[in-house]
Design a protein around this motif. Structure first.
Motif, short mmCIF file in Angstrom:
data_model
loop_
_atom_site.label_atom_id
_atom_site.label_comp_id
_atom_site.label_asym_id
_atom_site.label_seq_id
_atom_site.Cartn_x
_atom_site.Cartn_y
_atom_site.Cartn_z
N SER B 46 0.80 -1.23 0.00
CA SER B 46 0.00 0.00 0.00
C SER B 46 0.83 1.27 0.00
O SER B 46 0.39 2.30 -0.52
CB SER B 46 -0.89 0.04 1.24
OG SER B 46 -1.80 -1.01 1.24
N SER B 47 1.97 1.26 0.65
CA SER B 47 2.66 2.52 0.89
C SER B 47 3.83 2.70 -0.06
O SER B 47 4.65 1.80 -0.24
CB SER B 47 3.19 2.56 2.33
OG SER B 47 2.15 2.30 3.23
N VAL B 48 3.90 3.87 -0.66
CA VAL B 48 5.07 4.19 -1.49
C VAL B 48 6.21 4.57 -0.55
O VAL B 48 6.04 5.36 0.37
CB VAL B 48 4.75 5.31 -2.50
CG1 VAL B 48 4.32 6.59 -1.83
CG2 VAL B 48 5.94 5.56 -3.41
N ASP B 49 7.36 3.96 -0.75
CA ASP B 49 8.50 4.23 0.12
C ASP B 49 9.80 3.93 -0.63
O ASP B 49 9.80 3.67 -1.83
CB ASP B 49 8.41 3.41 1.42
CG ASP B 49 8.36 1.91 1.17
OD1 ASP B 49 8.80 1.46 0.08
OD2 ASP B 49 7.87 1.18 2.04
N VAL B 64 9.99 11.45 -3.52
CA VAL B 64 9.04 10.53 -4.15
C VAL B 64 8.78 10.93 -5.60
O VAL B 64 8.80 10.11 -6.51
CB VAL B 64 7.72 10.46 -3.34
CG1 VAL B 64 6.69 9.63 -4.07
CG2 VAL B 64 7.99 9.89 -1.95
N VAL B 65 8.58 12.23 -5.83
CA VAL B 65 8.28 12.70 -7.18
C VAL B 65 9.44 12.41 -8.14
O VAL B 65 9.27 11.77 -9.18
CB VAL B 65 7.96 14.21 -7.17
CG1 VAL B 65 7.85 14.76 -8.59
CG2 VAL B 65 6.66 14.47 -6.40
N ALA B 107 -7.26 2.74 1.99
CA ALA B 107 -5.82 3.01 1.92
C ALA B 107 -5.14 2.16 0.86
O ALA B 107 -4.28 2.63 0.12
CB ALA B 107 -5.19 2.76 3.29
N ILE B 108 -5.52 0.90 0.75
CA ILE B 108 -4.85 0.00 -0.19
C ILE B 108 -5.04 0.48 -1.63
O ILE B 108 -4.12 0.35 -2.46
CB ILE B 108 -5.34 -1.46 0.00
CG1 ILE B 108 -4.35 -2.46 -0.61
CG2 ILE B 108 -6.75 -1.67 -0.54
CD1 ILE B 108 -4.62 -3.92 -0.21
N LYS B 110 -5.69 3.74 -2.43
CA LYS B 110 -4.92 5.00 -2.51
C LYS B 110 -3.46 4.67 -2.79
O LYS B 110 -2.79 5.35 -3.59
CB LYS B 110 -5.07 5.79 -1.21
CG LYS B 110 -4.28 7.11 -1.21
CD LYS B 110 -4.92 8.12 -2.12
CE LYS B 110 -4.08 9.33 -2.47
NZ LYS B 110 -3.19 9.87 -1.48
N GLY B 111 -2.96 3.62 -2.15
CA GLY B 111 -1.58 3.20 -2.37
C GLY B 111 -1.35 2.68 -3.79
O GLY B 111 -0.25 2.81 -4.34
N GLU B 114 -0.95 5.88 -5.74
CA GLU B 114 0.34 6.52 -5.46
C GLU B 114 1.50 5.79 -6.14
O GLU B 114 2.45 6.41 -6.60
CB GLU B 114 0.58 6.56 -3.94
CG GLU B 114 -0.30 7.58 -3.24
CD GLU B 114 -0.26 7.48 -1.72
OE1 GLU B 114 0.61 6.77 -1.17
OE2 GLU B 114 -1.12 8.10 -1.08
N PHE B 117 0.53 5.37 -10.55
CA PHE B 117 0.42 6.62 -11.33
C PHE B 117 1.74 7.40 -11.19
O PHE B 117 1.80 8.49 -10.63
CB PHE B 117 -0.76 7.45 -10.84
CG PHE B 117 -2.12 6.96 -11.28
CD1 PHE B 117 -2.31 5.63 -11.67
CD2 PHE B 117 -3.22 7.81 -11.32
CE1 PHE B 117 -3.57 5.17 -12.07
CE2 PHE B 117 -4.48 7.36 -11.72
CZ PHE B 117 -4.65 6.04 -12.09
N ALA B 122 1.69 9.32 -15.30
CA ALA B 122 0.34 9.86 -15.07
C ALA B 122 0.34 11.33 -14.65
O ALA B 122 -0.70 11.97 -14.64
CB ALA B 122 -0.39 9.02 -14.03
N TYR B 123 1.50 11.84 -14.26
CA TYR B 123 1.59 13.28 -13.94
C TYR B 123 3.00 13.74 -14.25
O TYR B 123 3.88 12.93 -14.56
CB TYR B 123 1.19 13.56 -12.48
CG TYR B 123 2.18 13.13 -11.43
CD1 TYR B 123 2.26 11.80 -11.02
CD2 TYR B 123 3.04 14.05 -10.81
CE1 TYR B 123 3.16 11.40 -10.04
CE2 TYR B 123 3.92 13.66 -9.82
CZ TYR B 123 3.99 12.34 -9.44
OH TYR B 123 4.88 11.94 -8.47
N MET B 180 -7.85 12.32 -9.49
CA MET B 180 -7.05 11.11 -9.79
C MET B 180 -7.36 10.52 -11.16
O MET B 180 -6.52 9.83 -11.73
CB MET B 180 -7.29 10.04 -8.72
CG MET B 180 -6.95 10.47 -7.30
SD MET B 180 -7.20 9.14 -6.07
CE MET B 180 -7.43 10.12 -4.57
#
Lengths: 262, 262
Positions: B46-49, B64-65, B107-108, B110-111, B114, B117, B122-123, B180
């Motif tokens: 779930s978490s970007v790290d 992160v970006v 959350a899962i 949303k992760g 994150e 994308f 995507a951005y 999103m």
């Protein structure tokens, strides 16, 4: 004051991390007690799932709401969740420090809300009758406590204005400020938001740092956002729509702000 | 059609799971190809790290970006992310199936946004000049594709009305639908939302099931939400505020809807 800071960024040296350090230092300098939940450092489990509820057997159908309620009532929540609930009960002020990613909080912080704000603790509380509709939106477990967002945003401030493409920042944050914080009873202070974070000069960061210090010095005296309390008479119950005679004809999230208190 | 369904609920037998099964069955009956990303079943991270970016060494400061951008450009994203990006490029239609928890996605999921994308994908795409401000909001990697939310909501429909305490459902979902999905180029269809999910009768579920089947049959012909494209002349650039002569005086997220197309 007793302040709980929940910090959600994978890089301690980030601007978000810097602002967290600034807040901690200033609060301690003011003589306040500070506890920190550093979600990434703690390797926080982000997703609520079957493993959160030991009382649910493998073959049972999992209902997150009802399982959460039972586990809370029976004291069977996981230890990491219990620790966070205790910190929340200890604190009189909650600060959420995070970068705005995709117009919302990072998944790891959303998962903190999902797992820690259990049914029976932060929602699903109180009677539902003709005069009140549960204990929420201005009342609840966190009544009397204050909460505030400290957020970093990559985009420009103008892009979050009243007529801007991203939507007004107060509306973008409404699901968090009103839906996650005011709902279980917090008085929610206006957010501290730093924009354009990838292009700030040292001088701009210095100014933002001083602004945040000032917000930390005025935490106890800043007026909260004037959200209307659910059970104080402004809403039709059970429809939970604003009474026809209040701001007649107005629509949108902003009707839930009491302008007479601004 | 080629449909990617992203499903975010820990219980396959939940109402959310039922609606996912209904969608899959109806889409296949119509002769469409369907791929499924079942986030809980896949044990999605779930978490970007830091672990997402092998090119970032232990001692480097993580951005992160920028790390996301480099990893995407160099083909060094993790395999699970690459698989999801390929599925997205394969699909012409994306369905996100999830329960609305705390006024947002689990959350899962949303992760998933994150991590999948990525910057550069995507951005963070396109030039910024006097006439356009990057490739986004109506244009981007997903231009020409359709997306739609299929969500379950515990609360009442009335509580998400134009003057309701939770905020209008379209505004609550704006950070998702506009922020999103429309942002990286999807045409976003009006959501399928089922309310009051803990108290539905079998008959009500039957009706909802039939409603969803109908939405699946009209996926290709339903008019998308009429969000204004960023670079088509409606906005001041670079402020990204709506031109003064369009809906003069109006404020809020809803100014970003082109009412002439409704």
């Amino acid at each position: 004051m007793k302040v709980l800071i929940v910090f959600a960024h994978p890089e301690p040296q980030s601007l978000t991390g810097h602002l967290k350090d600034v807040a901690v230092k200033e609060l301690k300098a003011q003589g306040h007690e500070v506890k920190i939940t550093d979600l990434y450092a703690q390797n926080w489990k982000s997703s609520v799932d079957r493993d959160d509820f030991e009382q649910v057997s493998k073959d049972d159908k999992l209902s997150v709401v009802f399982s959460s309620h039972t586990a809370y009532a029976e004291g069977k929540l996981t230890d990491d969740v219990k620790v966070e609930q205790e910190k929340l009960l200890w604190a009189d002020t909650l600060l959420l420090h995070f970068p705005l990613w995709w117009f919302s909080m990072p998944a790891i912080l959303k998962g903190w809300v999902e797992r820690v704000f259990s049914c029976g603790f932060a929602y699903g509380v109180g009677e539902h009758d003709d005069e009140k509709w549960g204990v929420r939106y201005g009342d609840g477990i966190f009544a009397g406590k204050r909460a505030m967002l400290v957020i970093t945003i990559g985009g420009w401030k103008e892009h979050y204005g009243d007529r801007a493409i991203n939507g007004p920042i107060d509306d973008v944050l409404y699901p968090i400020n009103h839906g996650m914080l005011f709902y279980p009873g917090f008085s929610v202070l206006p957010p501290f938001a730093l924009y354009n974070t990838h292009r700030l000069s040292e001088e701009q960061i210095k100014i933002a740092t001083e602004d945040l210090r000032e917000r930390m010095r005025t935490l106890g005296s800043t007026d909260p956002i004037a959200y209307r309390k659910q059970n104080d008479g402004d809403y039709n119950i059970p429809a939970l729509t604003l009474r026809d005679d209040i701001e007649p004809g107005a629509k949108g999230m902003s009707v839930n702000l009491d302008k007479s208190k601004k």
